[in-house]
Design an enzyme around this catalytic site. Structure first.
Site, mmCIF file in Angstrom:
data_model
loop_
_atom_site.group_PDB
_atom_site.id
_atom_site.type_symbol
_atom_site.label_atom_id
_atom_site.label_comp_id
_atom_site.label_asym_id
_atom_site.label_seq_id
_atom_site.Cartn_x
_atom_site.Cartn_y
_atom_site.Cartn_z
ATOM 1 N N CYS A 101 26.419 34.456 36.164
ATOM 2 C CA CYS A 101 27.783 34.032 36.464
ATOM 3 C C CYS A 101 27.840 32.553 36.841
ATOM 4 O O CYS A 101 28.913 31.973 36.888
ATOM 5 C CB CYS A 101 28.357 34.889 37.581
ATOM 6 S SG CYS A 101 27.303 34.995 39.016
ATOM 7 N N TYR A 126 36.313 30.315 32.140
ATOM 8 C CA TYR A 126 36.890 31.627 32.415
ATOM 9 C C TYR A 126 37.831 32.025 31.285
ATOM 10 O O TYR A 126 37.815 33.164 30.822
ATOM 11 C CB TYR A 126 37.637 31.607 33.750
ATOM 12 C CG TYR A 126 36.718 31.406 34.927
ATOM 13 C CD1 TYR A 126 36.068 32.482 35.509
ATOM 14 C CD2 TYR A 126 36.489 30.133 35.452
ATOM 15 C CE1 TYR A 126 35.212 32.298 36.580
ATOM 16 C CE2 TYR A 126 35.643 29.942 36.529
ATOM 17 C CZ TYR A 126 35.008 31.031 37.078
ATOM 18 O OH TYR A 126 34.156 30.839 38.135
#
Length: 104
Positions: A56, A25
């Site tokens: 994702c 992230y």
DNA sequence: AGATTGACCGTGT
DNA sequence: GACACGGCCAATC
């Protein structure tokens, strides 16, 4: 500068992650232009419209831990990664091997 | 316009 | 290695 939203940028970058590799992230945040916006990246992923256009599942925490997946949970996420050949150590990704490195 | 939230991250104990 | 804390940023209520 930022005509498009931060979220849009994150999506665009996420789509560049090659199969079999993962990004953290924080890494995406950095690439999107806000090095400390890792949390915001997480939100973007959560709100992502479709897993088929935005991989994702290739986004993990900085320590390689799998956190969150809105399309079936952690198990599904892990399976997808295993299926792509990502190196695992128990329940965490071996970042040393499978982290997406943007080679200059 | 202000407060809250969340798929985070680094540091200290 | 596990746990607690604080900081950070953008989206949402």
């Amino acid at each position: 500068m930022s005509i498009i939203s931060f979220r849009q940028r994150v999506y665009t970058i996420a789509q560049q992650i090659p199969k079999g590799k993962v990004a953290t992230y924080g890494q995406l945040a950095k690439m999107a232009g806000s090095p400390r916006a890792a949390r915001a990246v997480g939100m973007s992923m959560k709100c992502n419209p479709d897993a088929s256009i935005i991989p994702c599942h290739r986004v993990v925490a900085s320590n390689g831990r799998l956190v969150g997946y809105a399309f079936g949970g952690i198990q599904t996420k892990k399976q997808k990664l295993l299926n792509e050949g990502v190196a695992f150590i128990k329940d965490t990704v071996d970042l040393n091997v499978s982290q997406w490195r943007v080679t200059i």
